[in-house]
Design a protein around this motif. Structure first.
Motif, PDB file in Angstrom:
ATOM      1  N   ARG A 227     -21.995 -83.518 -54.905  1.00 15.47           N
ATOM      2  CA  ARG A 227     -22.154 -82.442 -55.878  1.00 15.47           C
ATOM      3  C   ARG A 227     -23.153 -81.451 -55.307  1.00 15.47           C
ATOM      4  O   ARG A 227     -24.308 -81.783 -55.103  1.00 15.47           O
ATOM      5  N   CYS A 228     -22.669 -80.245 -55.024  1.00 20.37           N
ATOM      6  CA  CYS A 228     -23.550 -79.326 -54.316  1.00 20.37           C
ATOM      7  C   CYS A 228     -24.347 -78.493 -55.313  1.00 20.37           C
ATOM      8  O   CYS A 228     -24.174 -77.302 -55.417  1.00 20.37           O
ATOM      9  N   VAL A 229     -25.234 -79.162 -56.071  1.00 20.84           N
ATOM     10  CA  VAL A 229     -26.070 -78.446 -57.035  1.00 20.84           C
ATOM     11  C   VAL A 229     -27.075 -77.592 -56.256  1.00 20.84           C
ATOM     12  O   VAL A 229     -27.808 -78.117 -55.433  1.00 20.84           O
TER      13      VAL A 229
ATOM     14  N   VAL B 203     -26.765 -75.660 -53.861  1.00 24.01           N
ATOM     15  CA  VAL B 203     -26.444 -75.337 -52.471  1.00 24.01           C
ATOM     16  C   VAL B 203     -25.375 -74.252 -52.438  1.00 24.01           C
ATOM     17  O   VAL B 203     -25.519 -73.227 -51.785  1.00 24.01           O
ATOM     18  N   CYS B 204     -24.282 -74.477 -53.175  1.00 24.66           N
ATOM     19  CA  CYS B 204     -23.227 -73.467 -53.259  1.00 24.66           C
ATOM     20  C   CYS B 204     -23.483 -72.554 -54.452  1.00 24.66           C
ATOM     21  O   CYS B 204     -24.304 -72.859 -55.308  1.00 24.66           O
ATOM     22  N   GLY B 205     -22.737 -71.450 -54.507  1.00 24.02           N
ATOM     23  CA  GLY B 205     -22.939 -70.485 -55.581  1.00 24.02           C
ATOM     24  C   GLY B 205     -22.181 -70.823 -56.861  1.00 24.02           C
ATOM     25  O   GLY B 205     -22.317 -70.138 -57.869  1.00 24.02           O
ATOM     26  N   HIS B 206     -21.353 -71.870 -56.842  1.00 23.96           N
ATOM     27  CA  HIS B 206     -20.528 -72.197 -58.007  1.00 23.96           C
ATOM     28  C   HIS B 206     -21.193 -73.252 -58.881  1.00 23.96           C
ATOM     29  O   HIS B 206     -22.212 -73.825 -58.500  1.00 23.96           O
ATOM     30  N   VAL B 207     -20.592 -73.523 -60.040  1.00 19.25           N
ATOM     31  CA  VAL B 207     -21.082 -74.600 -60.898  1.00 19.25           C
ATOM     32  C   VAL B 207     -20.877 -75.928 -60.160  1.00 19.25           C
ATOM     33  O   VAL B 207     -20.076 -76.009 -59.235  1.00 19.25           O
TER      34      VAL B 207
ATOM     35  N   PRO C  75     -17.685 -81.913 -57.278  1.00 24.74           N
ATOM     36  CA  PRO C  75     -17.682 -82.546 -55.954  1.00 24.74           C
ATOM     37  C   PRO C  75     -17.041 -81.595 -54.939  1.00 24.74           C
ATOM     38  O   PRO C  75     -15.829 -81.478 -54.876  1.00 24.74           O
ATOM     39  N   CYS C  76     -17.891 -80.900 -54.164  1.00 22.15           N
ATOM     40  CA  CYS C  76     -17.413 -79.792 -53.343  1.00 22.15           C
ATOM     41  C   CYS C  76     -17.192 -80.238 -51.904  1.00 22.15           C
ATOM     42  O   CYS C  76     -18.073 -80.811 -51.272  1.00 22.15           O
ATOM     43  N   ARG C  77     -16.031 -79.938 -51.367  1.00 27.60           N
ATOM     44  CA  ARG C  77     -15.674 -80.347 -50.007  1.00 27.60           C
ATOM     45  C   ARG C  77     -16.499 -79.615 -48.946  1.00 27.60           C
ATOM     46  O   ARG C  77     -16.663 -80.102 -47.846  1.00 27.60           O
ATOM     47  N   PHE C  78     -17.013 -78.429 -49.302  1.00 29.28           N
ATOM     48  CA  PHE C  78     -17.771 -77.655 -48.313  1.00 29.28           C
ATOM     49  C   PHE C  78     -19.108 -78.320 -47.978  1.00 29.28           C
ATOM     50  O   PHE C  78     -19.731 -77.994 -46.979  1.00 29.28           O
ATOM     51  N   GLN C  79     -19.584 -79.221 -48.858  1.00 31.84           N
ATOM     52  CA  GLN C  79     -20.865 -79.895 -48.612  1.00 31.84           C
ATOM     53  C   GLN C  79     -20.654 -81.346 -48.209  1.00 31.84           C
ATOM     54  O   GLN C  79     -21.602 -82.111 -48.132  1.00 31.84           O
TER      55      GLN C  79
ATOM     56  N   PHE D 110     -18.535 -67.721 -51.192  1.00 32.35           N
ATOM     57  CA  PHE D 110     -17.875 -67.403 -52.462  1.00 32.35           C
ATOM     58  C   PHE D 110     -16.857 -68.434 -52.969  1.00 32.35           C
ATOM     59  O   PHE D 110     -16.264 -68.235 -54.022  1.00 32.35           O
ATOM     60  N   HIS D 111     -16.636 -69.530 -52.257  1.00 32.22           N
ATOM     61  CA  HIS D 111     -15.659 -70.508 -52.762  1.00 32.22           C
ATOM     62  C   HIS D 111     -16.116 -71.028 -54.134  1.00 32.22           C
ATOM     63  O   HIS D 111     -17.315 -71.144 -54.393  1.00 32.22           O
ATOM     64  N   GLY D 112     -15.128 -71.296 -54.967  1.00 36.62           N
ATOM     65  CA  GLY D 112     -15.438 -71.789 -56.310  1.00 36.62           C
ATOM     66  C   GLY D 112     -15.844 -70.681 -57.271  1.00 36.62           C
ATOM     67  O   GLY D 112     -16.264 -70.948 -58.393  1.00 36.62           O
TER      68      GLY D 112
HETATM   69 ZN   LIG Z   1     -19.378 -75.770 -52.872  1.00 38.25          ZN
END
Ligand SMILES: [Zn+2]
Length: 382
Positions: A102-104, A106-110, A113-117, A345-347
């Motif tokens: 869970r990229c809390v 780290v990414c710009g989205h809510v 479970p994000c594959r980018f992280q 910008f994903h998500g």
């Molecule tokens: Zn992400």
């Protein structure tokens, strides 16, 4: 596809893209039917009672309700004919990532479970995939589609990096389907016309739909009059993916891409000559793009205009803009920027400005001379 009816025939939902949500569904159908759905799990049927099966799908990544798709029909899963193909597919498809990242913050989205992280997801060149078709098209699928899926997915990964979605089902839909293909989360519809139209047509269309995983789905338009953010990118990327999937030498790739550009240029000229001017505009809402009324509703200009469906403006002008930028910046700079853009910008949902602004910020020498090419920027004229 839920989008033409704003999904309200399926389930209660909010219309504006910003009202993103997750979903899950248990679908009961006669045992002879296959149920496919936008879901991150490769669902298999569970027998409920004699002649009746149940399929369960879910997503953990919030998306606009308009991206939800379901397909129920009398199809068969098409598997490779020979062992060698299956071995190859198994070798290239890494086992699905296990950890729940869970990229809390780290990414710009809510948080989801994000594959980018997830390190095991970012290096996965080919995601697990299945192909479904009427029994009568099994042979055609084995000859073309199954041979193309791994190379096209791998090509996409080599250009853009992490696959935003964990798996993919491809369904062959009848030739009377309104387009050659349609991408939804985890599920691509491919027209029978593309399947039987030769390796080249099938491959380019597949690449186009695979590109939508990044542009159109993982990164959506905040205002759907900015459809070019989805179609312009997918049209530009399909050539790039397809050249890599075919393992063309650089000069062969360039030759093929120049030919396609020339055909698209003729098509665009025809359209400009033969369509109403108000429909030739990329951003019909202009400065009101992205505006939402007090009640929270957003209006899609020309959304009910039947002529709009036949327009290629979002594909073609968007494509020529991106082709111009790639040429201007050089492929290396342009595609490394694109990977950075996807990472940021994903998500999320974006407007044209988000793309342009980040591009200008990341290409300082271009920023200095932006006056010269901003003149060519179709966005300026709408
Ligand atoms: Zn992400």
């Amino acid at each position: 596809m839920g989008s033409p009816i704003n999904n309200r025939a399926f389930f209660p939902c909010q219309e504006p893209p910003v009202a993103m949500s997750t979903w899950q569904a248990t679908v009961r159908a006669a045992a002879s039917f296959v149920v496919l759905m936008s879901g991150e799990n490769s669902a298999k049927p569970t027998q409920l009672r004699e002649g009746c099966s149940s399929w369960h799908y879910y997503v953990t990544m919030p998306m606009p309700a308009s991206t939800f798709t379901i397909a129920v029909g009398s199809w068969t899963e098409v598997k490779p004919e020979t062992c060698s193909l299956r071995d190859l597919a198994a070798k290239r498809t890494l086992s699905p990532p296990e950890a729940d990242f869970r990229c809390v913050g780290v990414c710009g989205h809510v948080a989801y479970p994000c594959r980018f992280q997830n390190p095991s997801a970012t290096t996965q060149e080919v995601i697990p995939h299945r192909a479904f078709a009427p029994v009568s098209l099994t042979g055609a699928c084995q000859e073309t589609l199954l041979q193309l899926l791994s190379p096209c997915l791998s090509a996409a990964h080599s250009v853009l990096g992490t696959h935003p979605f964990s798996r993919l089902d491809v369904l062959i839909v009848p030739a009377n389907f309104p387009s050659l293909g349609m991408a939804s989360p985890h599920l691509v519809f491919l027209s029978q016309s593309a399947l039987t139209g030769g390796r080249h047509l099938c491959g380019t269309r597949l690449c186009h739909e695979i590109a939508h995983a990044w542009f159109g789905l993982a990164i959506g338009a905040r205002d759907w009059t900015e459809e070019w953010l989805s179609e312009g990118f997918a049209t530009h990327l399909e050539d790039v993916f397809w050249a890599k999937a075919q393992q063309l030498a650089p000069h062969e790739a360039q030759e093929q891409q120049e030919l396609r550009a020339s055909l698209r240029w003729r098509r665009l000229q025809d359209e400009l000559r033969n369509s109403p001017e108000q429909l030739q505009v990329l951003r019909p809402n202009k400065e009101k793009t992205g505006h939402v009324s007090d009640s929270g509703s957003s209006v899609i200009k020309h959304g009910l205009n039947p002529e709009k469906v036949f327009m290629q403006v979002h594909y073609l002008k968007g494509y020529f803009l991106l082709r111009f930028l790639a040429k201007r910046l050089g492929d290396d700079t342009y595609f490394s920027f694109l990977r950075k853009f996807v990472h940021t910008f994903h998500g999320q949902l974006i407007l044209s400005q988000d793309f342009l602004q980040m591009l200008l910020e990341n290409i300082p020498e271009e920023k200095r001379s932006c006056g010269s090419w901003a003149m060519c920027f179709p966005l300026r004229r709408g």
